[in-house]
Design a protein around this motif. Structure first.
Motif, short mmCIF file in Angstrom:
data_model
loop_
_atom_site.label_atom_id
_atom_site.label_comp_id
_atom_site.label_asym_id
_atom_site.label_seq_id
_atom_site.Cartn_x
_atom_site.Cartn_y
_atom_site.Cartn_z
N ASP A 53 2.42 6.84 0.01
CA ASP A 53 2.86 7.41 -1.26
C ASP A 53 3.54 8.76 -1.04
OD1 ASP A 53 1.80 5.20 -2.56
OD2 ASP A 53 0.01 6.26 -3.29
N LEU A 54 2.99 9.56 -0.16
CA LEU A 54 3.57 10.86 0.15
C LEU A 54 4.95 10.69 0.78
CD1 LEU A 54 3.31 13.94 0.30
CD2 LEU A 54 2.15 13.65 2.50
N GLN A 55 5.06 9.78 1.72
CA GLN A 55 6.34 9.54 2.38
C GLN A 55 7.38 9.05 1.37
OE1 GLN A 55 6.17 6.89 5.73
NE2 GLN A 55 8.31 7.14 6.22
N ARG A 56 6.98 8.16 0.48
CA ARG A 56 7.89 7.64 -0.54
C ARG A 56 8.34 8.77 -1.47
NH1 ARG A 56 5.84 3.02 -1.22
NH2 ARG A 56 4.00 3.68 -2.37
N ALA A 57 7.42 9.64 -1.86
CA ALA A 57 7.75 10.77 -2.73
C ALA A 57 8.72 11.73 -2.03
CB ALA A 57 6.49 11.50 -3.16
N GLN A 58 8.50 11.96 -0.74
CA GLN A 58 9.40 12.84 0.02
C GLN A 58 10.80 12.23 0.12
OE1 GLN A 58 6.91 13.25 3.52
NE2 GLN A 58 6.34 15.32 2.95
N GLU A 59 10.88 10.92 0.31
CA GLU A 59 12.17 10.25 0.36
C GLU A 59 12.88 10.34 -0.99
OE1 GLU A 59 11.21 6.31 1.73
OE2 GLU A 59 10.83 7.00 3.77
N GLU A 60 12.13 10.19 -2.07
CA GLU A 60 12.71 10.33 -3.41
C GLU A 60 13.25 11.74 -3.62
OE1 GLU A 60 10.12 9.12 -6.61
OE2 GLU A 60 9.63 7.24 -5.59
N LEU A 61 12.50 12.73 -3.16
CA LEU A 61 12.94 14.12 -3.30
C LEU A 61 14.25 14.35 -2.54
CD1 LEU A 61 9.61 16.11 -2.96
CD2 LEU A 61 11.10 16.03 -4.96
N ALA A 62 14.36 13.77 -1.37
CA ALA A 62 15.58 13.95 -0.56
C ALA A 62 16.79 13.32 -1.24
CB ALA A 62 15.38 13.36 0.83
N GLN A 63 16.57 12.31 -2.09
CA GLN A 63 17.65 11.62 -2.78
C GLN A 63 17.98 12.25 -4.15
OE1 GLN A 63 19.22 8.69 -1.60
NE2 GLN A 63 18.14 8.98 0.32
N THR A 64 17.01 12.91 -4.75
CA THR A 64 17.17 13.45 -6.09
C THR A 64 17.92 14.77 -6.04
OG1 THR A 64 15.07 12.45 -6.72
CG2 THR A 64 15.91 14.15 -8.17
N GLU A 65 18.86 14.95 -6.98
CA GLU A 65 19.62 16.18 -7.05
C GLU A 65 19.23 16.96 -8.30
OE1 GLU A 65 23.78 15.14 -6.79
OE2 GLU A 65 23.65 14.84 -4.63
N VAL A 66 19.13 18.28 -8.16
CA VAL A 66 18.84 19.17 -9.28
C VAL A 66 19.89 20.29 -9.27
CG1 VAL A 66 16.38 18.69 -9.41
CG2 VAL A 66 17.17 20.48 -7.92
N ASP A 67 20.11 20.85 -10.45
CA ASP A 67 21.15 21.88 -10.60
C ASP A 67 20.54 23.23 -10.92
OD1 ASP A 67 23.36 20.08 -10.30
OD2 ASP A 67 23.06 19.41 -12.37
N GLY A 68 21.31 24.24 -10.63
CA GLY A 68 21.01 25.60 -11.04
C GLY A 68 22.32 26.27 -11.37
N GLN A 69 22.27 27.26 -12.25
CA GLN A 69 23.50 27.93 -12.64
C GLN A 69 23.30 29.42 -12.79
OE1 GLN A 69 25.00 26.78 -16.48
NE2 GLN A 69 22.96 26.63 -17.37
N ASN A 112 10.06 23.10 -8.26
CA ASN A 112 9.31 22.56 -9.39
C ASN A 112 9.22 21.04 -9.31
OD1 ASN A 112 8.88 25.11 -10.48
ND2 ASN A 112 10.67 25.00 -11.80
N LEU A 113 10.32 20.41 -8.92
CA LEU A 113 10.33 18.96 -8.76
C LEU A 113 9.38 18.54 -7.64
CD1 LEU A 113 11.60 16.24 -9.61
CD2 LEU A 113 13.37 16.66 -7.89
N GLN A 114 9.36 19.30 -6.54
CA GLN A 114 8.43 19.00 -5.45
C GLN A 114 6.99 19.05 -5.93
OE1 GLN A 114 9.14 21.71 -2.21
NE2 GLN A 114 11.22 20.99 -1.88
N GLN A 115 6.67 20.05 -6.72
CA GLN A 115 5.30 20.17 -7.22
C GLN A 115 4.95 19.00 -8.13
OE1 GLN A 115 5.13 24.09 -8.94
NE2 GLN A 115 4.66 25.05 -6.99
N GLN A 116 5.92 18.55 -8.95
CA GLN A 116 5.67 17.42 -9.83
C GLN A 116 5.44 16.15 -9.02
OE1 GLN A 116 9.06 17.19 -12.41
NE2 GLN A 116 8.45 18.95 -13.63
N LYS A 117 6.26 15.94 -8.00
CA LYS A 117 6.18 14.70 -7.21
C LYS A 117 5.04 14.71 -6.20
CE LYS A 117 10.11 12.37 -8.21
NZ LYS A 117 10.10 11.03 -8.73
N LEU A 118 4.85 15.84 -5.54
CA LEU A 118 3.90 15.89 -4.44
C LEU A 118 2.56 16.48 -4.84
CD1 LEU A 118 6.25 17.13 -1.58
CD2 LEU A 118 5.65 14.78 -2.17
#
Length: 114
Positions: A23-39, A90-96
Motif C-alpha cells: 500500500d505504501l509503495q502504491r501510494a508513493q507511485e501515485e504521488l510521483a504521478q500526481t501533479e500539484v500547482d503553486g502560484q 500536504n498531498l503526501q501527508q494525505q496519502k501516506l
C-alpha cells in the motif's frame, strides 16, 4: 496481546506487514504521478510539481517580466515553487499519513519520510 494469552499468528503479522508495504509503495507511485500547482504574484508565476516535489512546469505571465527588475521575477518563481512544494507535502501527508499510522508512524522507521 491476544486475549486468552495466545501467541500472535506470525504468518498473519507478516501478511499484514507485506500488505502495508505494498500500500505504501502504491501510494508513493501515485504521488510521483500526481501533479500539484503553486502560484505567486496573484498567478503571475505558476509552478507545477509532482506529489514528491519534482518540478514539472513553470508558467510566467509576460506581465511579470521586467528587464530592469529580474530580482522580483526570481522571488516570484521561488515563491511559486515553494507553494507548489507545500501543496505536494500536504498531498503526501494525505496519502501516506494513514499508512504511517498503520506502521506506527513517527517511530523512526528507516526509509519512511515521516
Amino acid at each position: 496481546m491476544i486475549p486468552g494469552g495466545g501467541q500472535p499468528n506470525m504468518q498473519q503479522l507478516l501478511q499484514q506487514a507485506q500488505k502495508m508495504q505494498q500500500d505504501l509503495q502504491r501510494a508513493q507511485e501515485e504521488l510521483a504521478q500526481t501533479e500539484v500547482d503553486g502560484q505567486a504574484g496573484g498567478g503571475l508565476v505558476q509552478a507545477t510539481v509532482t506529489g514528491v516535489g519534482e518540478l514539472r512546469a513553470l508558467k510566467i505571465d509576460p506581465k511579470a517580466v521586467d528587464p530592469e527588475d529580474t530580482e522580483t521575477l526570481a522571488d516570484l518563481i521561488i515563491a511559486a515553487v515553494q507553494a507548489a512544494n507545500e501543496n505536494a507535502q500536504n498531498l503526501q501527508q494525505q496519502k501516506l499519513g494513514p499508512l504511517a499510522q498503520g506502521l506506527g508512524g513517527g517511530s523512526g522507521i528507516p526509509g519512511l519520510p515521516f
